[in-house]
Write a protein that holds these residues in place. Sequence first.
Motif, PDB file in Angstrom:
ATOM      1  N   ASN A 233       0.860  -1.185   0.000  1.00  0.00           N
ATOM      2  CA  ASN A 233       0.000   0.000   0.000  1.00  0.00           C
ATOM      3  C   ASN A 233       0.897   1.237   0.000  1.00  0.00           C
ATOM      4  O   ASN A 233       1.637   1.466   0.957  1.00  0.00           O
ATOM      5  CB  ASN A 233      -0.915   0.006   1.226  1.00  0.00           C
ATOM      6  CG  ASN A 233      -1.943   1.105   1.174  1.00  0.00           C
ATOM      7  OD1 ASN A 233      -2.692   1.214   0.207  1.00  0.00           O
ATOM      8  ND2 ASN A 233      -1.993   1.936   2.207  1.00  0.00           N
ATOM      9  N   ASP A 234       0.852   1.991  -1.080  1.00  0.00           N
ATOM     10  CA  ASP A 234       1.737   3.153  -1.246  1.00  0.00           C
ATOM     11  C   ASP A 234       3.196   2.773  -1.038  1.00  0.00           C
ATOM     12  O   ASP A 234       3.975   3.503  -0.393  1.00  0.00           O
ATOM     13  CB  ASP A 234       1.341   4.275  -0.275  1.00  0.00           C
ATOM     14  CG  ASP A 234      -0.049   4.831  -0.567  1.00  0.00           C
ATOM     15  OD1 ASP A 234      -0.448   4.841  -1.746  1.00  0.00           O
ATOM     16  OD2 ASP A 234      -0.736   5.245   0.390  1.00  0.00           O
ATOM     17  N   GLY A 235       3.581   1.608  -1.548  1.00  0.00           N
ATOM     18  CA  GLY A 235       4.968   1.160  -1.480  1.00  0.00           C
ATOM     19  C   GLY A 235       5.359   0.466  -0.200  1.00  0.00           C
ATOM     20  O   GLY A 235       6.482  -0.037  -0.079  1.00  0.00           O
ATOM     21  N   THR A 236       4.461   0.389   0.780  1.00  0.00           N
ATOM     22  CA  THR A 236       4.764  -0.247   2.069  1.00  0.00           C
ATOM     23  C   THR A 236       4.144  -1.636   2.124  1.00  0.00           C
ATOM     24  O   THR A 236       2.967  -1.810   1.796  1.00  0.00           O
ATOM     25  CB  THR A 236       4.209   0.604   3.235  1.00  0.00           C
ATOM     26  OG1 THR A 236       4.808   1.897   3.200  1.00  0.00           O
ATOM     27  CG2 THR A 236       4.514  -0.059   4.572  1.00  0.00           C
ATOM     28  N   LEU A 237       4.934  -2.619   2.528  1.00  0.00           N
ATOM     29  CA  LEU A 237       4.446  -3.989   2.644  1.00  0.00           C
ATOM     30  C   LEU A 237       3.451  -4.096   3.789  1.00  0.00           C
ATOM     31  O   LEU A 237       3.768  -3.776   4.936  1.00  0.00           O
ATOM     32  CB  LEU A 237       5.621  -4.941   2.889  1.00  0.00           C
ATOM     33  CG  LEU A 237       5.296  -6.435   2.990  1.00  0.00           C
ATOM     34  CD1 LEU A 237       4.812  -6.975   1.648  1.00  0.00           C
ATOM     35  CD2 LEU A 237       6.530  -7.219   3.454  1.00  0.00           C
ATOM     36  N   ILE A 238       2.219  -4.550   3.487  1.00  0.00           N
ATOM     37  CA  ILE A 238       1.193  -4.675   4.533  1.00  0.00           C
ATOM     38  C   ILE A 238       0.684  -6.114   4.661  1.00  0.00           C
ATOM     39  O   ILE A 238      -0.062  -6.422   5.593  1.00  0.00           O
ATOM     40  CB  ILE A 238       0.000  -3.730   4.270  1.00  0.00           C
ATOM     41  CG1 ILE A 238      -0.666  -4.041   2.920  1.00  0.00           C
ATOM     42  CG2 ILE A 238       0.444  -2.269   4.341  1.00  0.00           C
ATOM     43  CD1 ILE A 238      -1.985  -3.315   2.704  1.00  0.00           C
ATOM     44  N   TYR A 239       1.066  -6.984   3.717  1.00  0.00           N
ATOM     45  CA  TYR A 239       0.626  -8.384   3.767  1.00  0.00           C
ATOM     46  C   TYR A 239       1.714  -9.224   3.114  1.00  0.00           C
ATOM     47  O   TYR A 239       2.201  -8.895   2.021  1.00  0.00           O
ATOM     48  CB  TYR A 239      -0.698  -8.551   3.015  1.00  0.00           C
ATOM     49  CG  TYR A 239      -1.317  -9.934   3.126  1.00  0.00           C
ATOM     50  CD1 TYR A 239      -2.302 -10.204   4.074  1.00  0.00           C
ATOM     51  CD2 TYR A 239      -0.928 -10.976   2.282  1.00  0.00           C
ATOM     52  CE1 TYR A 239      -2.875 -11.461   4.182  1.00  0.00           C
ATOM     53  CE2 TYR A 239      -1.486 -12.233   2.386  1.00  0.00           C
ATOM     54  CZ  TYR A 239      -2.461 -12.472   3.337  1.00  0.00           C
ATOM     55  OH  TYR A 239      -3.018 -13.739   3.439  1.00  0.00           O
ATOM     56  N   ASP A 240       2.100 -10.307   3.785  1.00  0.00           N
ATOM     57  CA  ASP A 240       3.185 -11.151   3.267  1.00  0.00           C
ATOM     58  C   ASP A 240       2.933 -12.587   3.713  1.00  0.00           C
ATOM     59  O   ASP A 240       3.033 -12.898   4.900  1.00  0.00           O
ATOM     60  CB  ASP A 240       4.530 -10.644   3.796  1.00  0.00           C
ATOM     61  CG  ASP A 240       5.709 -11.419   3.219  1.00  0.00           C
ATOM     62  OD1 ASP A 240       5.522 -12.162   2.234  1.00  0.00           O
ATOM     63  OD2 ASP A 240       6.828 -11.257   3.752  1.00  0.00           O
ATOM     64  N   GLN A 241       2.600 -13.444   2.763  1.00  0.00           N
ATOM     65  CA  GLN A 241       2.276 -14.834   3.073  1.00  0.00           C
ATOM     66  C   GLN A 241       3.002 -15.759   2.096  1.00  0.00           C
ATOM     67  O   GLN A 241       3.053 -15.496   0.893  1.00  0.00           O
ATOM     68  CB  GLN A 241       0.769 -15.068   2.982  1.00  0.00           C
ATOM     69  CG  GLN A 241       0.331 -16.494   3.300  1.00  0.00           C
ATOM     70  CD  GLN A 241      -1.175 -16.676   3.181  1.00  0.00           C
ATOM     71  OE1 GLN A 241      -1.826 -16.019   2.383  1.00  0.00           O
ATOM     72  NE2 GLN A 241      -1.741 -17.552   3.985  1.00  0.00           N
ATOM     73  N   ARG A 242       3.554 -16.834   2.621  1.00  0.00           N
ATOM     74  CA  ARG A 242       4.141 -17.877   1.766  1.00  0.00           C
ATOM     75  C   ARG A 242       3.872 -19.222   2.416  1.00  0.00           C
ATOM     76  O   ARG A 242       4.117 -19.396   3.610  1.00  0.00           O
ATOM     77  CB  ARG A 242       5.641 -17.667   1.572  1.00  0.00           C
ATOM     78  CG  ARG A 242       6.280 -18.704   0.642  1.00  0.00           C
ATOM     79  CD  ARG A 242       7.635 -18.261   0.137  1.00  0.00           C
ATOM     80  NE  ARG A 242       8.290 -19.285  -0.659  1.00  0.00           N
ATOM     81  CZ  ARG A 242       9.333 -19.071  -1.442  1.00  0.00           C
ATOM     82  NH1 ARG A 242       9.839 -17.853  -1.537  1.00  0.00           N
ATOM     83  NH2 ARG A 242       9.892 -20.047  -2.129  1.00  0.00           N
ATOM     84  N   TYR A 243       3.363 -20.167   1.633  1.00  0.00           N
ATOM     85  CA  TYR A 243       3.001 -21.454   2.208  1.00  0.00           C
ATOM     86  C   TYR A 243       3.186 -22.569   1.187  1.00  0.00           C
ATOM     87  O   TYR A 243       3.261 -22.345  -0.027  1.00  0.00           O
ATOM     88  CB  TYR A 243       1.552 -21.438   2.722  1.00  0.00           C
ATOM     89  CG  TYR A 243       0.520 -21.045   1.693  1.00  0.00           C
ATOM     90  CD1 TYR A 243      -0.067 -21.980   0.845  1.00  0.00           C
ATOM     91  CD2 TYR A 243       0.114 -19.719   1.567  1.00  0.00           C
ATOM     92  CE1 TYR A 243      -1.020 -21.622  -0.085  1.00  0.00           C
ATOM     93  CE2 TYR A 243      -0.836 -19.340   0.638  1.00  0.00           C
ATOM     94  CZ  TYR A 243      -1.402 -20.299  -0.185  1.00  0.00           C
ATOM     95  OH  TYR A 243      -2.337 -19.932  -1.116  1.00  0.00           O
TER      96      TYR A 243
END
Length: 280
Positions: A233-243
């Motif tokens: 969001n506007d260049g900022t990481l707000i969600y990060d998932q890896r599975y």
Amino acid sequence: MDNCTYRYIIVYDNENNLIYAECIKWLIGEFDTDVEFVTRPEKLGEGLELQFISSKNSCHTIDVAKKELCIQGKSLKFTVNEKDFISKRYDQPFNPLIDRCSKVEIFAKDETVDFETRIWFRNKVLPFEKLKEITKVDLFRNSELLNTFLFYEPTRIIVNSYFLDKRKNIGSSEPRNLEITFIDEFNHFNNANYVINAFKDGSLLESINGSISETVNLNLRESPDELEIQIYNDGTLIYDQRYFYIKKIEIGATISSGAVKLKDGNYVEKYTTENFSVGE
């Protein structure tokens, strides 16, 4: 002003020093409760007490000059103040929110644990076990949380992903067609963008990006065994998932099939071993 509740867990000693505390700023949705309460202190033993607070207003104050944080008369002298981000990756060491990514602000007394603190720590086996039973917070396993206050602001985005071509029979082709949708629960991230990476045996199969307002359809050349989803969001990481995708489970079982009586009158159990798999 956000419609939210501040949900606290605080653990403190008989001198009102904070041993561990956390607060989750939880936005109130249609199915959430905004009940306010302060529980009676629960004795954990060895001079430690536990309390829960739910309030529509923040209950903690920060004196920047003195580097002191207070929650209703309980205090923490901190030397460390950092901001971080908690993901939903399988290699994330600690996520108290389980199914949420979150911003977190950390206030900590020290970066290292001195000898006296280690001795104190060993004497708190029973209180910490009781704390774990009640709250699931494990200060033995996560000793870096000792003498800290953690302030969480979860990302309220729900990501759903599923295969459109699920395998119907064993031996049929592995699924390759993925559909991914995003639910921005409070419409706070109208301009947010996703990056999706699909992997097979550690190698990148495909990478795409776009707006979270879209429904994503991925028709991959091979069935992936890992999926990574990031939202900015506007260049900022707000969600990060890896599975990982679990495609096959190997199961070994030892089965008792009665007993044999020996000549000396003793009995010996008979066992058989079965190996089978689920999937593929």
